[in-house]
Write a protein that holds these residues in place. Structure first.
Motif, PDB file in Angstrom:
ATOM      1  N   ASP A  36     -13.323 106.927   9.583  1.00 26.79           N
ATOM      2  CA  ASP A  36     -12.491 106.152   9.106  1.00 26.79           C
ATOM      3  C   ASP A  36     -12.338 106.159   7.728  1.00 26.79           C
ATOM      4  OD1 ASP A  36     -10.523 104.233   9.290  1.00 26.79           O
ATOM      5  OD2 ASP A  36     -11.537 102.373   9.598  1.00 26.79           O
ATOM      6  N   LYS A  37     -12.213 107.333   7.099  1.00 27.25           N
ATOM      7  CA  LYS A  37     -12.112 107.511   5.576  1.00 27.25           C
ATOM      8  C   LYS A  37     -10.657 107.677   5.200  1.00 27.25           C
ATOM      9  CE  LYS A  37     -16.138 109.805   4.461  1.00 27.25           C
ATOM     10  NZ  LYS A  37     -17.205 110.325   3.332  1.00 27.25           N
ATOM     11  N   THR A  38     -10.328 107.209   4.044  1.00 29.26           N
ATOM     12  CA  THR A  38      -9.040 107.320   3.521  1.00 29.26           C
ATOM     13  C   THR A  38      -8.881 108.780   2.965  1.00 29.26           C
ATOM     14  OG1 THR A  38      -8.747 105.027   3.049  1.00 29.26           O
ATOM     15  CG2 THR A  38      -7.200 106.708   2.011  1.00 29.26           C
ATOM     16  N   THR A  39      -8.032 109.517   3.135  1.00 25.78           N
ATOM     17  CA  THR A  39      -7.700 110.946   2.836  1.00 25.78           C
ATOM     18  C   THR A  39      -6.376 111.091   2.151  1.00 25.78           C
ATOM     19  OG1 THR A  39      -6.797 111.625   4.776  1.00 25.78           O
ATOM     20  CG2 THR A  39      -9.564 111.644   4.598  1.00 25.78           C
ATOM     21  N   TYR A  40      -6.147 112.210   1.550  1.00 26.07           N
ATOM     22  CA  TYR A  40      -4.778 112.597   0.906  1.00 26.07           C
ATOM     23  C   TYR A  40      -3.627 112.816   2.093  1.00 26.07           C
ATOM     24  CZ  TYR A  40      -6.439 112.860  -3.638  1.00 26.07           C
ATOM     25  OH  TYR A  40      -7.082 112.355  -5.024  1.00 26.07           O
ATOM     26  N   PRO A  41      -4.023 113.573   3.118  1.00 28.18           N
ATOM     27  CA  PRO A  41      -3.121 113.530   4.260  1.00 28.18           C
ATOM     28  C   PRO A  41      -2.827 112.138   4.737  1.00 28.18           C
ATOM     29  CG  PRO A  41      -4.744 115.092   4.662  1.00 28.18           C
ATOM     30  CD  PRO A  41      -5.136 114.349   3.393  1.00 28.18           C
ATOM     31  N   LYS A  42      -3.754 111.070   4.812  1.00 29.69           N
ATOM     32  CA  LYS A  42      -3.442 109.807   5.329  1.00 29.69           C
ATOM     33  C   LYS A  42      -2.678 109.112   4.551  1.00 29.69           C
ATOM     34  CE  LYS A  42      -6.092 105.937   7.112  1.00 29.69           C
ATOM     35  NZ  LYS A  42      -7.383 105.099   7.148  1.00 29.69           N
ATOM     36  N   LEU A  43      -2.786 109.223   3.085  1.00 28.31           N
ATOM     37  CA  LEU A  43      -1.705 108.512   2.245  1.00 28.31           C
ATOM     38  C   LEU A  43      -0.804 109.267   2.154  1.00 28.31           C
ATOM     39  CD1 LEU A  43      -4.281 107.279  -0.455  1.00 28.31           C
ATOM     40  CD2 LEU A  43      -3.428 105.976   1.523  1.00 28.31           C
ATOM     41  N   LEU A  44      -0.479 110.392   1.847  1.00 26.95           N
ATOM     42  CA  LEU A  44       0.525 111.185   1.582  1.00 26.95           C
ATOM     43  C   LEU A  44       1.185 111.874   2.518  1.00 26.95           C
ATOM     44  CD1 LEU A  44      -0.664 112.630  -1.892  1.00 26.95           C
ATOM     45  CD2 LEU A  44       0.581 110.733  -1.470  1.00 26.95           C
ATOM     46  N   GLY A  45       0.669 112.333   3.792  1.00 27.69           N
ATOM     47  CA  GLY A  45       0.858 113.306   4.759  1.00 27.69           C
ATOM     48  C   GLY A  45       0.674 114.539   4.329  1.00 27.69           C
ATOM     49  N   LEU A  46       0.563 115.703   5.313  1.00 30.64           N
ATOM     50  CA  LEU A  46       0.095 116.885   5.054  1.00 30.64           C
ATOM     51  C   LEU A  46       0.827 117.771   4.168  1.00 30.64           C
ATOM     52  CD1 LEU A  46      -1.033 118.103   8.738  1.00 30.64           C
ATOM     53  CD2 LEU A  46      -2.384 117.765   6.402  1.00 30.64           C
ATOM     54  N   GLU A  47       2.322 117.578   4.094  1.00 29.70           N
ATOM     55  CA  GLU A  47       3.119 118.441   3.553  1.00 29.70           C
ATOM     56  C   GLU A  47       3.068 117.995   1.777  1.00 29.70           C
ATOM     57  OE1 GLU A  47       7.806 119.401   3.536  1.00 29.70           O
ATOM     58  OE2 GLU A  47       6.899 119.102   5.434  1.00 29.70           O
ATOM     59  N   GLU A  48       2.860 116.765   1.745  1.00 33.10           N
ATOM     60  CA  GLU A  48       3.067 116.096   0.280  1.00 33.10           C
ATOM     61  C   GLU A  48       1.609 116.483  -0.362  1.00 33.10           C
ATOM     62  OE1 GLU A  48       5.017 115.243  -1.959  1.00 33.10           O
ATOM     63  OE2 GLU A  48       3.622 114.401  -3.364  1.00 33.10           O
ATOM     64  N   SER A  49       0.806 116.421   0.559  1.00 33.83           N
ATOM     65  CA  SER A  49      -0.696 116.676   0.064  1.00 33.83           C
ATOM     66  C   SER A  49      -0.804 118.261  -0.554  1.00 33.83           C
ATOM     67  CB  SER A  49      -1.625 116.405   1.216  1.00 33.83           C
ATOM     68  OG  SER A  49      -1.711 115.005   1.437  1.00 33.83           O
ATOM     69  N   ARG A  50      -0.371 119.006   0.427  1.00 29.58           N
ATOM     70  CA  ARG A  50      -0.151 120.612  -0.006  1.00 29.58           C
ATOM     71  C   ARG A  50       0.472 120.745  -1.187  1.00 29.58           C
ATOM     72  NH1 ARG A  50      -2.089 124.775   1.550  1.00 29.58           N
ATOM     73  NH2 ARG A  50      -2.781 124.021   3.703  1.00 29.58           N
ATOM     74  N   ARG A  51       1.542 119.981  -1.493  1.00 30.16           N
ATOM     75  CA  ARG A  51       2.543 120.250  -2.313  1.00 30.16           C
ATOM     76  C   ARG A  51       1.874 119.640  -3.730  1.00 30.16           C
ATOM     77  NH1 ARG A  51       5.143 118.145  -6.080  1.00 30.16           N
ATOM     78  NH2 ARG A  51       4.741 115.749  -5.434  1.00 30.16           N
ATOM     79  N   ARG A  52       1.190 118.848  -3.619  1.00 30.74           N
ATOM     80  CA  ARG A  52       0.380 118.168  -4.758  1.00 30.74           C
ATOM     81  C   ARG A  52      -0.946 118.979  -5.178  1.00 30.74           C
ATOM     82  NH1 ARG A  52      -0.778 111.895  -6.096  1.00 30.74           N
ATOM     83  NH2 ARG A  52       1.299 111.648  -5.582  1.00 30.74           N
ATOM     84  N   ALA A  53      -1.471 119.609  -4.147  1.00 31.03           N
ATOM     85  CA  ALA A  53      -2.683 120.583  -4.486  1.00 31.03           C
ATOM     86  C   ALA A  53      -2.057 121.874  -5.413  1.00 31.03           C
ATOM     87  CB  ALA A  53      -3.537 120.920  -3.433  1.00 31.03           C
ATOM     88  N   VAL A  54      -1.049 122.066  -4.891  1.00 36.59           N
ATOM     89  CA  VAL A  54      -0.243 123.427  -5.555  1.00 36.59           C
ATOM     90  C   VAL A  54       0.140 122.943  -6.972  1.00 36.59           C
ATOM     91  CG1 VAL A  54       1.818 125.001  -5.529  1.00 36.59           C
ATOM     92  CG2 VAL A  54       0.496 124.642  -3.323  1.00 36.59           C
ATOM     93  N   ALA A  55       0.921 121.827  -7.052  1.00 40.01           N
ATOM     94  CA  ALA A  55       1.048 121.460  -8.206  1.00 40.01           C
ATOM     95  C   ALA A  55      -0.083 121.459  -9.260  1.00 40.01           C
ATOM     96  CB  ALA A  55       1.891 120.209  -8.367  1.00 40.01           C
ATOM     97  N   LEU A  56      -1.291 120.763  -9.008  1.00 36.77           N
ATOM     98  CA  LEU A  56      -2.556 120.657  -9.600  1.00 36.77           C
ATOM     99  C   LEU A  56      -2.995 122.001 -10.039  1.00 36.77           C
ATOM    100  CD1 LEU A  56      -4.163 117.808  -7.486  1.00 36.77           C
ATOM    101  CD2 LEU A  56      -3.588 117.476  -9.912  1.00 36.77           C
ATOM    102  N   VAL A  57      -3.081 122.818  -9.178  1.00 32.17           N
ATOM    103  CA  VAL A  57      -3.531 124.250  -9.471  1.00 32.17           C
ATOM    104  C   VAL A  57      -2.573 124.948 -10.759  1.00 32.17           C
ATOM    105  CG1 VAL A  57      -3.801 126.495  -8.719  1.00 32.17           C
ATOM    106  CG2 VAL A  57      -4.834 124.812  -7.431  1.00 32.17           C
ATOM    107  N   ALA A  58      -1.303 124.788 -10.487  1.00 31.17           N
ATOM    108  CA  ALA A  58      -0.230 125.170 -11.556  1.00 31.17           C
ATOM    109  C   ALA A  58      -0.781 124.597 -12.795  1.00 31.17           C
ATOM    110  CB  ALA A  58       1.080 125.103 -11.070  1.00 31.17           C
TER     111      ALA A  58
END
Ligand code: GRG
Length: 305
Positions: free
Chosen positions: A250-272
């Motif tokens: 029962d942990k809060t995660t990025y996919p739980k808060l943002l959904g898988l697609e938005e989480s991946r988009r955010r990770a890509v933006a952070l790497v950029a």
């Protein structure tokens, strides 16, 4: 006939070569711990594989700052020791309570809880010994700065602080700011220590150290977002640890808060963002001296385990 000269950076070869050098250094780093069962428990987790991303980041940052990888190797080993200690402790019944790590039973499942705690403690203290007593030929003030970074990353301002908030947040509603706090401390702080300590060993400029702080923040958060995504999308077999753990705990995660697609988009933006911080050092073909750190940043979002 003249062979074509390729100046492109071969990341696959770089990663494998660095990993093998790190494995060799890790293998030679323990001893003469007594009693034998302590040494065995330390080696069991330290030599269990893993991506070795933290030591490789340290070596790459040393290289970028104009140093030689051998100079940073004892510190690279120290960082993997701290990371391994944190995994052993994280897996304990009082914390995340897990049975599987790096594709094998967790340390406490094999050696019992008391010895697992002590093996972690011995790895943590050995890490500081690697820097203070086993880094020949480096100026004392650089080693002192590295000890400082390792202390900040391991203690309340880093791993421990992040872990406490993480454990306290289980089963509760957690907002994005708290989630970011947890991951910047639990995961990001050690990744930051990796690049900063590698650069400090080589006597990096303040300008490069600042750029590396920005780089580390980006890859640290991106790393954890991908970790959260893989927890949902990958199997335990591929991950070498229990998949689906975040949901069952029962942990809060990025996919739980943002959904898988938005989480991946955010990770890509952070790497950029992380890569952009290194632009002044990214001249020349294929990224110049910064090529390994640029490729390591991409590896974080592209990984499958
Ligand atoms: C006792 C000083 C002290 C600290 C321990 C237990 C703890 C405090 C903190 C937990 C830190 C932790 C386990 C964070 C998770 C970081 C993470 C995403 C680990 C997985 O890293 P990978 O994917 O693993 O690089 P491999 O196995 O490839 O090395």
């Amino acid at each position: 006939m003249t062979a074509a000269v390729s100046t492109a950076f071969d990341f696959t070869a770089y990663l494998e070569d660095s990993r093998l050098r790190v494995e060799e250094a890790l293998d030679g780093a323990l001893g003469p711990e007594r009693p034998e069962v302590l040494r065995e428990a330390m080696r069991y987790s330290l030599l269990a594989g893993g991506k070795r991303l933290r030591p490789i980041l340290c070596l790459a940052a040393c290289d970028l700052a104009g140093g030689r990888a051998e100079q940073a190797m004892p510190t690279a080993v120290a960082l993997e020791m701290i990371h391994t200690m944190s995994l052993i402790h994280d897996d304990l019944p009082a914390m995340d309570n897990d049975d599987l790590r790096r594709g094998r039973p967790t340390n406490h499942k094999v050696y019992g809880e008391a010895r697992a705690i002590l093996a972690g403690d011995a790895l943590l203290t050995r890490a500081f010994e690697m820097v203070a007593l086993r880094s020949p030929g480096l100026p004392a003030e650089r080693l002192l700065a590295v000890v400082g970074e390792l202390s900040l990353a391991s203690g309340a301002p880093g791993l421990v602080g992040g872990q406490v908030v993480d454990l306290d947040s289980e089963g509760k509603e957690v907002d994005l700011d708290t989630l970011e706090y947890i991951h910047l401390h639990k995961t990001g702080a050690l990744l930051r220590a990796c690049v900063l300590s590698g650069a400090l060993i080589a006597g990096a400029s303040d300008e490069l150290l600042e750029a590396l702080r920005t780089y580390a923040r980006g890859i640290g958060l991106a790393f954890q977002i991908i970790d959260d995504i893989l927890d949902v999308t990958a199997s335990s077999e591929v991950l070498g640890k229990t998949a689906g753990k975040d949901l069952s705990a029962d942990k809060t995660t990025y996919p739980k808060l943002l959904g898988l697609e938005e989480s991946r988009r955010r990770a890509v933006a952070l790497v950029a963002e992380a890569k952009a911080a290194l632009t002044p050092w990214s001249d020349g073909l294929a990224g110049g001296r910064a090529a390994p750190l640029l490729a390591l940043a991409d590896f974080i979002t592209g990984r499958d385990r």
